[in-house]
Write a protein that holds these residues in place. Structure first.
Motif, PDB file in Angstrom:
ATOM      1  N   SER A  32     -25.600 -26.475  26.780  1.00 13.03           N
ATOM      2  CA  SER A  32     -26.044 -26.787  25.415  1.00 13.03           C
ATOM      3  C   SER A  32     -25.541 -25.749  24.422  1.00 13.03           C
ATOM      4  O   SER A  32     -25.229 -26.076  23.282  1.00 13.03           O
ATOM      5  N   TRP A  33     -25.426 -24.487  24.836  1.00 13.80           N
ATOM      6  CA  TRP A  33     -24.856 -23.460  23.949  1.00 13.80           C
ATOM      7  C   TRP A  33     -23.378 -23.732  23.677  1.00 13.80           C
ATOM      8  O   TRP A  33     -22.904 -23.569  22.560  1.00 13.80           O
ATOM      9  N   ILE A  34     -22.659 -24.168  24.701  1.00 18.55           N
ATOM     10  CA  ILE A  34     -21.237 -24.452  24.535  1.00 18.55           C
ATOM     11  C   ILE A  34     -21.038 -25.648  23.629  1.00 18.55           C
ATOM     12  O   ILE A  34     -20.192 -25.646  22.731  1.00 18.55           O
ATOM     13  N   VAL A  35     -21.830 -26.714  23.836  1.00 21.84           N
ATOM     14  CA  VAL A  35     -21.706 -27.920  23.014  1.00 21.84           C
ATOM     15  C   VAL A  35     -22.078 -27.619  21.553  1.00 21.84           C
ATOM     16  O   VAL A  35     -21.438 -28.107  20.627  1.00 21.84           O
ATOM     17  N   ALA A  36     -23.092 -26.763  21.344  1.00 21.64           N
ATOM     18  CA  ALA A  36     -23.525 -26.434  19.990  1.00 21.64           C
ATOM     19  C   ALA A  36     -22.577 -25.451  19.313  1.00 21.64           C
ATOM     20  O   ALA A  36     -22.666 -25.244  18.106  1.00 21.64           O
ATOM     21  N   GLY A  37     -21.681 -24.845  20.071  1.00 18.84           N
ATOM     22  CA  GLY A  37     -20.739 -23.890  19.493  1.00 18.84           C
ATOM     23  C   GLY A  37     -21.360 -22.532  19.219  1.00 18.84           C
ATOM     24  O   GLY A  37     -20.898 -21.807  18.353  1.00 18.84           O
ATOM     25  N   SER A  38     -22.381 -22.193  19.950  1.00  7.67           N
ATOM     26  CA  SER A  38     -23.073 -20.919  19.763  1.00  7.67           C
ATOM     27  C   SER A  38     -22.427 -19.850  20.643  1.00  7.67           C
ATOM     28  O   SER A  38     -22.950 -19.495  21.703  1.00  7.67           O
ATOM     29  N   ASP A  39     -21.294 -19.355  20.185  1.00  9.80           N
ATOM     30  CA  ASP A  39     -20.558 -18.364  20.960  1.00  9.80           C
ATOM     31  C   ASP A  39     -21.323 -17.052  21.075  1.00  9.80           C
ATOM     32  O   ASP A  39     -21.296 -16.407  22.122  1.00  9.80           O
ATOM     33  N   GLN A  40     -21.983 -16.649  20.014  1.00 12.33           N
ATOM     34  CA  GLN A  40     -22.702 -15.369  20.012  1.00 12.33           C
ATOM     35  C   GLN A  40     -23.809 -15.373  21.083  1.00 12.33           C
ATOM     36  O   GLN A  40     -23.985 -14.390  21.792  1.00 12.33           O
ATOM     37  N   THR A  41     -24.541 -16.461  21.198  1.00 14.20           N
ATOM     38  CA  THR A  41     -25.599 -16.548  22.202  1.00 14.20           C
ATOM     39  C   THR A  41     -25.020 -16.511  23.614  1.00 14.20           C
ATOM     40  O   THR A  41     -25.578 -15.854  24.500  1.00 14.20           O
ATOM     41  N   LEU A  42     -23.915 -17.175  23.819  1.00 17.37           N
ATOM     42  CA  LEU A  42     -23.268 -17.188  25.129  1.00 17.37           C
ATOM     43  C   LEU A  42     -22.769 -15.795  25.506  1.00 17.37           C
ATOM     44  O   LEU A  42     -22.930 -15.357  26.652  1.00 17.37           O
ATOM     45  N   ILE A  43     -22.205 -15.076  24.543  1.00 17.56           N
ATOM     46  CA  ILE A  43     -21.728 -13.720  24.796  1.00 17.56           C
ATOM     47  C   ILE A  43     -22.894 -12.797  25.109  1.00 17.56           C
ATOM     48  O   ILE A  43     -22.829 -11.985  26.037  1.00 17.56           O
ATOM     49  N   GLY A  48     -26.112  -9.741  28.948  1.00 15.46           N
ATOM     50  CA  GLY A  48     -27.408  -9.510  29.597  1.00 15.46           C
ATOM     51  C   GLY A  48     -27.284  -9.511  31.112  1.00 15.46           C
ATOM     52  O   GLY A  48     -27.902  -8.682  31.797  1.00 15.46           O
ATOM     53  N   LEU A  49     -26.485 -10.429  31.651  1.00 21.61           N
ATOM     54  CA  LEU A  49     -26.253 -10.446  33.097  1.00 21.61           C
ATOM     55  C   LEU A  49     -25.533  -9.187  33.555  1.00 21.61           C
ATOM     56  O   LEU A  49     -25.867  -8.610  34.597  1.00 21.61           O
ATOM     57  N   LEU A  54     -25.667  -3.741  36.042  1.00 25.54           N
ATOM     58  CA  LEU A  54     -25.458  -2.303  35.868  1.00 25.54           C
ATOM     59  C   LEU A  54     -26.726  -1.503  36.125  1.00 25.54           C
ATOM     60  O   LEU A  54     -26.670  -0.413  36.698  1.00 25.54           O
ATOM     61  N   VAL A  55     -27.860  -2.025  35.705  1.00 28.81           N
ATOM     62  CA  VAL A  55     -29.130  -1.319  35.933  1.00 28.81           C
ATOM     63  C   VAL A  55     -29.390  -1.186  37.428  1.00 28.81           C
ATOM     64  O   VAL A  55     -29.775  -0.115  37.908  1.00 28.81           O
ATOM     65  N   VAL A  56     -29.151  -2.241  38.188  1.00 27.39           N
ATOM     66  CA  VAL A  56     -29.348  -2.179  39.637  1.00 27.39           C
ATOM     67  C   VAL A  56     -28.383  -1.167  40.255  1.00 27.39           C
ATOM     68  O   VAL A  56     -28.773  -0.360  41.102  1.00 27.39           O
ATOM     69  N   HIS A  57     -27.147  -1.163  39.784  1.00 34.92           N
ATOM     70  CA  HIS A  57     -26.158  -0.222  40.308  1.00 34.92           C
ATOM     71  C   HIS A  57     -26.522   1.221  39.959  1.00 34.92           C
ATOM     72  O   HIS A  57     -26.409   2.119  40.803  1.00 34.92           O
TER      73      HIS A  57
END
Length: 131
Positions: A32-43, A48-49, A54-57
């Motif tokens: 839904s983010w891709i279809v809506a064109g919400s690049d900032q949210t996807l980035i 976040g992932l 990195l926190v676990v590492h």
């Protein structure tokens, strides 16, 4: 197919079904983010992932946390340029070093690391007291 909650096999099946539902939900939301064109949210989701990994590492190895902190200091302006000048990017270095400090503290409490003891501490204290 009979599911009994008390058995180990039934518990694994329920966990597998729940994991599949979570993965499908994440895929649905990302689509839904891709279809809506919400690049900032996807980035930001991808970042976040990466931060979670990195926190676990860093919690497993505090020395790599210090190195990642220094790398972040080096490239922080680049991240601010392309992600907007948000406060999340500004406080990322503080978060990184706090996790590294926490990992070092836990490692020191388990006596897995030696700290440097200054052999000339008394003359150094006199010198600093003189100033």
């Amino acid at each position: 197919m009979q599911l009994s909650v008390g058995s180990q096999g039934g518990k694994r099946q329920v966990q597998g079904i729940m994991m599949a539902l979570v993965i499908l939900g994440v895929i649905w939301e990302m689509a839904s983010w891709i279809v809506a064109g919400s690049d900032q949210t996807l980035i930001m989701f991808g970042l976040g992932l990466v931060v979670c990994a990195l926190v676990v590492h860093i919690l497993n190895d505090w020395q790599s946390g210090v190195l990642l902190f220094l790398l972040w200091i080096l490239f922080e302006d680049l991240a601010r340029k392309y992600l907007g000048n948000s406060m999340v990017v500004f406080f990322a270095k503080d978060f990184l070093i706090a996790i590294a400090y926490l990992s070092f503290y836990v490692t020191k409490r388990h006596r897995e690391v030696e700290t440097f003891k200054i052999p000339f501490i008394v003359p150094l204290e006199f010198f600093l007291g003189w100033l």
